[in-house]
Design an enzyme around this catalytic site. Structure first.
Site, PDB file in Angstrom:
ATOM      1  N   THR A 119     -28.657  -6.282  14.188  1.00  0.00           N
ATOM      2  CA  THR A 119     -27.972  -6.326  12.897  1.00  0.00           C
ATOM      3  C   THR A 119     -26.743  -5.429  12.939  1.00  0.00           C
ATOM      4  O   THR A 119     -26.494  -4.719  13.914  1.00  0.00           O
ATOM      5  CB  THR A 119     -28.886  -5.839  11.758  1.00  0.00           C
ATOM      6  OG1 THR A 119     -28.954  -4.404  11.780  1.00  0.00           O
ATOM      7  CG2 THR A 119     -30.292  -6.406  11.879  1.00  0.00           C
ATOM      8  N   LYS A 143     -23.871  -0.148  15.866  1.00  0.00           N
ATOM      9  CA  LYS A 143     -23.105   1.066  16.180  1.00  0.00           C
ATOM     10  C   LYS A 143     -23.167   2.135  15.099  1.00  0.00           C
ATOM     11  O   LYS A 143     -22.565   3.195  15.255  1.00  0.00           O
ATOM     12  CB  LYS A 143     -21.637   0.683  16.402  1.00  0.00           C
ATOM     13  CG  LYS A 143     -21.394  -0.258  17.545  1.00  0.00           C
ATOM     14  CD  LYS A 143     -19.946  -0.672  17.648  1.00  0.00           C
ATOM     15  CE  LYS A 143     -19.596  -1.728  16.625  1.00  0.00           C
ATOM     16  NZ  LYS A 143     -20.245  -3.014  16.880  1.00  0.00           N
ATOM     17  N   VAL A 173     -20.785  -1.295  22.787  1.00  0.00           N
ATOM     18  CA  VAL A 173     -19.362  -1.200  23.154  1.00  0.00           C
ATOM     19  C   VAL A 173     -19.056  -2.236  24.223  1.00  0.00           C
ATOM     20  O   VAL A 173     -19.768  -2.332  25.222  1.00  0.00           O
ATOM     21  CB  VAL A 173     -19.011   0.207  23.694  1.00  0.00           C
ATOM     22  CG1 VAL A 173     -17.550   0.249  24.131  1.00  0.00           C
ATOM     23  CG2 VAL A 173     -19.269   1.275  22.649  1.00  0.00           C
ATOM     24  N   ALA A 175     -19.394  -5.374  24.419  1.00  0.00           N
ATOM     25  CA  ALA A 175     -20.317  -6.499  24.617  1.00  0.00           C
ATOM     26  C   ALA A 175     -20.997  -6.448  25.984  1.00  0.00           C
ATOM     27  O   ALA A 175     -21.186  -7.465  26.648  1.00  0.00           O
ATOM     28  CB  ALA A 175     -19.585  -7.829  24.433  1.00  0.00           C
ATOM     29  N   GLY A 228     -14.839 -17.866  14.067  1.00  0.00           N
ATOM     30  CA  GLY A 228     -15.976 -16.954  14.132  1.00  0.00           C
ATOM     31  C   GLY A 228     -15.684 -15.657  14.843  1.00  0.00           C
ATOM     32  O   GLY A 228     -16.602 -14.900  15.172  1.00  0.00           O
ATOM     33  N   ASP A 242     -14.449  -0.158  12.917  1.00  0.00           N
ATOM     34  CA  ASP A 242     -15.329  -0.577  14.013  1.00  0.00           C
ATOM     35  C   ASP A 242     -14.795  -0.064  15.347  1.00  0.00           C
ATOM     36  O   ASP A 242     -15.559   0.398  16.197  1.00  0.00           O
ATOM     37  CB  ASP A 242     -15.439  -2.099  14.028  1.00  0.00           C
ATOM     38  CG  ASP A 242     -16.406  -2.593  15.095  1.00  0.00           C
ATOM     39  OD1 ASP A 242     -17.608  -2.291  14.971  1.00  0.00           O
ATOM     40  OD2 ASP A 242     -15.964  -3.272  16.044  1.00  0.00           O
ATOM     41  N   LYS A 246     -16.576   2.700  18.089  1.00  0.00           N
ATOM     42  CA  LYS A 246     -16.700   2.521  19.536  1.00  0.00           C
ATOM     43  C   LYS A 246     -16.043   3.687  20.282  1.00  0.00           C
ATOM     44  O   LYS A 246     -16.566   4.145  21.304  1.00  0.00           O
ATOM     45  CB  LYS A 246     -16.068   1.195  19.947  1.00  0.00           C
ATOM     46  CG  LYS A 246     -16.797  -0.030  19.412  1.00  0.00           C
ATOM     47  CD  LYS A 246     -16.037  -1.307  19.717  1.00  0.00           C
ATOM     48  CE  LYS A 246     -16.726  -2.509  19.108  1.00  0.00           C
ATOM     49  NZ  LYS A 246     -15.965  -3.766  19.301  1.00  0.00           N
ATOM     50  N   GLY A 361     -18.461 -11.890  21.610  1.00  0.00           N
ATOM     51  CA  GLY A 361     -19.177 -13.139  21.807  1.00  0.00           C
ATOM     52  C   GLY A 361     -20.666 -12.918  21.798  1.00  0.00           C
ATOM     53  O   GLY A 361     -21.164 -11.945  22.393  1.00  0.00           O
TER      54      GLY A 361
END
Length: 383
Positions: A119, A143, A173, A175, A228, A242, A246, A361
């Site tokens: 989530t 995060k 971080v 992905a 998306g 965001d 990171k 992704g």
């Protein structure tokens, strides 16, 4: 900035358990099934992608015993079929209750019990420390705690030590790009981070890789949302918070005790649009096209391009925001949603160590979660 206590990690980012934790959770030998049970919180795009991966041979030995979204849940200590788990929530009568999910973990009899947080909920992240303190391992793409206040970050580490539990953070971080594990390995080898610069947002990477003046910036934001790439409320991406989270996670992994208020954040959202509802914001997106076009025009006149960069300088200052970079800059050569991390250290000083690749992704993020699950369960042969 002061250094954090040294800690060891597995290669893909999960914090390595102490000797007591390894004794409590003996890893299976190669080729054998693992006695590992897990519950999944969040069945959005990342959680759904993880469920698909849990149905593959790579996840053999990982037993799903519970699944939940923000409203309902379904648990069965004997196990759930991953590809059917999300559908079970459609008619689930049980309102969200951590107790039932954790009871299913306990009743599974598994030696390793893991909570997976797919989530973006601050409320869910606030429970991470409690799970760790109870001896439950935690794998997260969330995060909110790692990139929040330093006190919360410190409490999370202490809870893991107290519960002899493992925290897997590779998905928080890049992905799953190997930037966290690289930073920690360099630190364990006695190297020191001098400066860090890069593009940490797949969304903002895509926007500025495509922003050449041929279309207004607002058109690109709408397109990215339709594809998306943005959050349903694009301000979450455009505000830079965001990216700042990171940056904090990376800095802390490198040993810097930096707090959230020490990062200067340049938001791309005008003050007048910060408090309106999402529908109104989308209608009024064009109101800041002029400001961004002026920035782009100035950069182009100097032979540069705009990128949204995060950086920690060698003087300890930290910033995220727009920057006009030379065409030879690594960030100027990015494509799509690629992320970039340029690490300048005591030993990589003449030329930074650069890590780059897809930074957004659901599939690659879910793979990062699975990698931590396998590392914690002992099935990763490289641990």
């Amino acid at each position: 900035m002061s250094a954090l206590p040294k800690h060891a990690v597995v290669p893909d980012g999960a914090v390595q358990p102490t000797a007591a934790a390894r004794a409590r959770h003996p890893a299976s030998s190669a080729g054998e099934g693992c006695d590992t049970a897990l519950v999944l919180l969040g069945t959005g795009v990342v959680g759904s992608a993880l469920l698909r991966l849990l149905a593959t041979p790579a996840a053999a030995g990982l037993h799903l015993v519970g699944v939940a979204n923000s409203r309902v849940q379904h648990a069965n200590a004997r196990g759930l079929v991953p590809l059917q788990a999300a559908r079970l929530l459609e008619g689930a009568p049980r309102a969200r209750d951590d107790g039932e999910l954790l009871a299913a973990l306990a009743a599974s009899g598994a030696a390793r019990r893991i909570v997976v947080d797919a989530t973006a909920s601050d409320a869910v992240a606030a429970r991470h420390a409690g799970w760790l303190a109870r001896g439950l391992d935690d794998v997260s793409a969330n995060k909110a705690v790692l990139g929040g206040s330093y006190a919360g970050f410190r409490d999370l580490r202490r809870a893991g030590a107290a519960g002899n539990a493992v925290y897997g953070d590779a998905a928080t971080v890049g992905a799953g790009l190997p930037v966290l594990s690289t930073l920690r390995r360099l630190r364990d080898c006695g190297d020191r981070l001098v400066a860090l610069e890069g593009v940490f947002s797949g969304t903002l990477s895509w926007l500025f890789n495509h922003y050449d003046g041929s279309r207004p910036f607002s058109h690109l934001v709408r397109e990215a949302r339709a594809l998306g790439y943005t959050e349903p409320d694009p301000r979450i991406d455009l505000a830079g918070t965001d990216v700042a989270r990171k940056l904090l996670i990376l800095a802390r992994s490198a040993g810097h005790a930096i707090d959230a208020d020490e990062v200067a954040i340049e938001s791309l959202v005008p003050d007048a649009l910060r408090e309106v509802d999402v529908a109104t914001f989308l209608i009024r997106l064009g109101e800041f096209d002029g400001v961004l076009e002026a920035c782009r025009t100035r950069a182009a006149a100097a032979g540069r391009v705009l990128r949204y960069l995060a950086c920690i300088c060698d003087d300890g200052s930290a910033r995220v925001g727009l920057a006009a970079v030379e065409p030879t800059h690594p960030a100027a050569r990015l494509a799509g949603t690629d992320n970039l991390f340029a690490l300048t250290t005591s030993r990589y000083r003449a030329q930074p160590l650069v890590i780059s690749g897809p930074g957004a992704g659901p599939e690659v993020t879910a793979q990062a979660l699975l990698g931590d699950l396998l590392a914690i369960s002992g099935r990763n042969a490289h641990v």
